[in-house]
Design a protein around this motif. Structure first.
Motif, PDB file in Angstrom:
ATOM      1  N   ARG A   1       0.814  -1.198   0.000  1.00 21.75           N
ATOM      2  CA  ARG A   1       0.000   0.000   0.000  1.00 21.75           C
ATOM      3  C   ARG A   1       0.854   1.256   0.000  1.00 21.75           C
ATOM      4  N   ASP A   2       1.995   1.199   0.652  1.00 19.72           N
ATOM      5  CA  ASP A   2       2.823   2.395   0.784  1.00 19.72           C
ATOM      6  C   ASP A   2       3.222   2.983  -0.558  1.00 19.72           C
ATOM      7  N   GLY A   3       3.627   2.161  -1.499  1.00 22.58           N
ATOM      8  CA  GLY A   3       4.096   2.658  -2.785  1.00 22.58           C
ATOM      9  C   GLY A   3       3.075   2.580  -3.897  1.00 22.58           C
ATOM     10  N   SER A   4       1.823   2.250  -3.574  1.00 28.83           N
ATOM     11  CA  SER A   4       0.835   2.014  -4.625  1.00 28.83           C
ATOM     12  C   SER A   4       0.522   3.274  -5.434  1.00 28.83           C
ATOM     13  N   VAL A   5       0.452   4.424  -4.791  1.00 29.39           N
ATOM     14  CA  VAL A   5       0.150   5.663  -5.512  1.00 29.39           C
ATOM     15  C   VAL A   5       1.290   5.987  -6.472  1.00 29.39           C
ATOM     16  N   GLU A   6       2.513   5.855  -5.995  1.00 36.05           N
ATOM     17  CA  GLU A   6       3.670   6.129  -6.851  1.00 36.05           C
ATOM     18  C   GLU A   6       3.731   5.143  -8.021  1.00 36.05           C
ATOM     19  N   MET A   7       3.456   3.879  -7.736  1.00 37.14           N
ATOM     20  CA  MET A   7       3.462   2.858  -8.787  1.00 37.14           C
ATOM     21  C   MET A   7       2.399   3.170  -9.838  1.00 37.14           C
ATOM     22  N   TRP A   8       1.199   3.551  -9.395  1.00 44.09           N
ATOM     23  CA  TRP A   8       0.126   3.881 -10.323  1.00 44.09           C
ATOM     24  C   TRP A   8       0.534   5.057 -11.200  1.00 44.09           C
ATOM     25  N   ARG A   9       1.114   6.089 -10.582  1.00 44.79           N
ATOM     26  CA  ARG A   9       1.538   7.265 -11.347  1.00 44.79           C
ATOM     27  C   ARG A   9       2.612   6.910 -12.366  1.00 44.79           C
ATOM     28  N   ARG A  15      -1.974  10.212 -16.727  1.00 39.41           N
ATOM     29  CA  ARG A  15      -3.027  10.387 -15.717  1.00 39.41           C
ATOM     30  C   ARG A  15      -4.428  10.194 -16.288  1.00 39.41           C
ATOM     31  N   GLY A  16      -4.550   9.199 -17.141  1.00 38.58           N
ATOM     32  CA  GLY A  16      -5.851   8.884 -17.714  1.00 38.58           C
ATOM     33  C   GLY A  16      -6.698   8.017 -16.799  1.00 38.58           C
ATOM     34  N   GLY A  17      -6.094   7.508 -15.733  1.00 35.11           N
ATOM     35  CA  GLY A  17      -6.828   6.692 -14.781  1.00 35.11           C
ATOM     36  C   GLY A  17      -7.006   5.252 -15.216  1.00 35.11           C
ATOM     37  N   CYS A  18      -6.237   4.840 -16.207  1.00 34.32           N
ATOM     38  CA  CYS A  18      -6.385   3.496 -16.735  1.00 34.32           C
ATOM     39  C   CYS A  18      -5.015   2.897 -17.017  1.00 34.32           C
ATOM     40  N   PHE A  22      -0.363  -3.320 -21.573  1.00 41.66           N
ATOM     41  CA  PHE A  22       0.820  -2.740 -22.183  1.00 41.66           C
ATOM     42  C   PHE A  22       1.737  -2.101 -21.144  1.00 41.66           C
ATOM     43  N   GLU A  23       1.176  -1.363 -20.218  1.00 41.84           N
ATOM     44  CA  GLU A  23       1.997  -0.714 -19.196  1.00 41.84           C
ATOM     45  C   GLU A  23       2.667  -1.730 -18.280  1.00 41.84           C
ATOM     46  N   LEU A  24       2.054  -2.869 -18.093  1.00 46.42           N
ATOM     47  CA  LEU A  24       2.608  -3.884 -17.206  1.00 46.42           C
ATOM     48  C   LEU A  24       3.735  -4.675 -17.858  1.00 46.42           C
ATOM     49  N   ASP A  25       3.607  -4.986 -19.156  1.00 46.73           N
ATOM     50  CA  ASP A  25       4.643  -5.760 -19.843  1.00 46.73           C
ATOM     51  C   ASP A  25       4.564  -5.480 -21.341  1.00 46.73           C
ATOM     52  N   ASP A 156       9.626   3.501 -25.748  1.00 49.11           N
ATOM     53  CA  ASP A 156      10.003   4.837 -25.334  1.00 49.11           C
ATOM     54  C   ASP A 156       9.575   5.004 -23.874  1.00 49.11           C
ATOM     55  N   SER A 157      10.532   5.232 -22.988  1.00 45.01           N
ATOM     56  CA  SER A 157      10.230   5.283 -21.550  1.00 45.01           C
ATOM     57  C   SER A 157       9.310   6.428 -21.173  1.00 45.01           C
ATOM     58  N   SER A 158       9.171   7.448 -22.023  1.00 48.15           N
ATOM     59  CA  SER A 158       8.253   8.522 -21.700  1.00 48.15           C
ATOM     60  C   SER A 158       6.796   8.081 -21.816  1.00 48.15           C
ATOM     61  N   HIS A 159       6.559   6.908 -22.399  1.00 47.42           N
ATOM     62  CA  HIS A 159       5.205   6.384 -22.529  1.00 47.42           C
ATOM     63  C   HIS A 159       4.857   5.397 -21.438  1.00 47.42           C
ATOM     64  N   ARG A 160       5.676   5.257 -20.455  1.00 48.85           N
ATOM     65  CA  ARG A 160       5.405   4.307 -19.372  1.00 48.85           C
ATOM     66  C   ARG A 160       4.737   4.983 -18.227  1.00 48.85           C
TER      67      ARG A 160
END
Length: 160
Positions: A1-9, A15-18, A22-25, A156-160
């Motif tokens: 839980r501690d890092g979940s917000v950072e991981m989501w961001r 910040r589309g909320g989805c 693709f983002e996972l792998d 491209d890491s800017s898309h992660r």
């Protein structure tokens, strides 16, 4: 839980909320999209999963144990004919095997216990419902190929 917000961001930089697969792998998604494209091409657009499994079976000389699933050898043999390397076949098979006995995957693959079932192919055919295919290809670095050593993943890491 501690890092979940950072991981989501990190996984949702726009910040589309989805977050999609693709983002996972991203490399797994590209491999599966490539496989899906080839399967649709060799069968026909709109083909049912059962038709795809039958087509793959017809491409091999291996004996069919079950009409609704493919052993690793059948899967590898068919995909090799359409340009997949052994390592790509193994990776795609692992991804489609549905997580059954991942801890003993190599053993079950060699003994024939691991299979890609018609439901796994059905899921693969529906992949564009889970991933924005156009966005995934846009995020790909131009001309990038995956590094077999696992370094630069071609995304491209800017898309992660």
């Amino acid at each position: 839980r501690d890092g979940s917000v950072e991981m989501w961001r990190m996984l949702d930089p726009g910040r589309g909320g989805c977050i999609s697969l693709f983002e996972l792998d991203p490399e797994a998604v590209f491999l599966l999209l490539r496989l899906r494209g080839i399967l649709v091409h060799i069968c026909r657009p709109g083909a049912e999963a059962e038709d795809v499994v039958q087509k793959l079976m017809s491409m091999t000389h291996h004996r069919c144990e079950r009409p609704d699933s493919l052993s690793f050898e059948m899967f590898r043999s068919a995909l090799h004919l359409v340009g997949f390397s052994r390592s790509e076949c193994e990776q795609a098979f692992k991804l489609l095997d549905g997580g059954r006995r991942r801890d003993k995957f190599q053993e079950t693959m060699e003994t024939g216990g691991a299979t890609v079932h018609v439901n796994d192919i059905r899921w693969l055919l529906r992949l564009p419902q889970f991933v924005d295919v156009d966005a995934a290809y846009i995020a790909r670095k131009p001309g990038a190929e995956p590094d077999p050593e696992g370094g630069d993943d071609g995304v491209d890491s800017s898309h992660r």
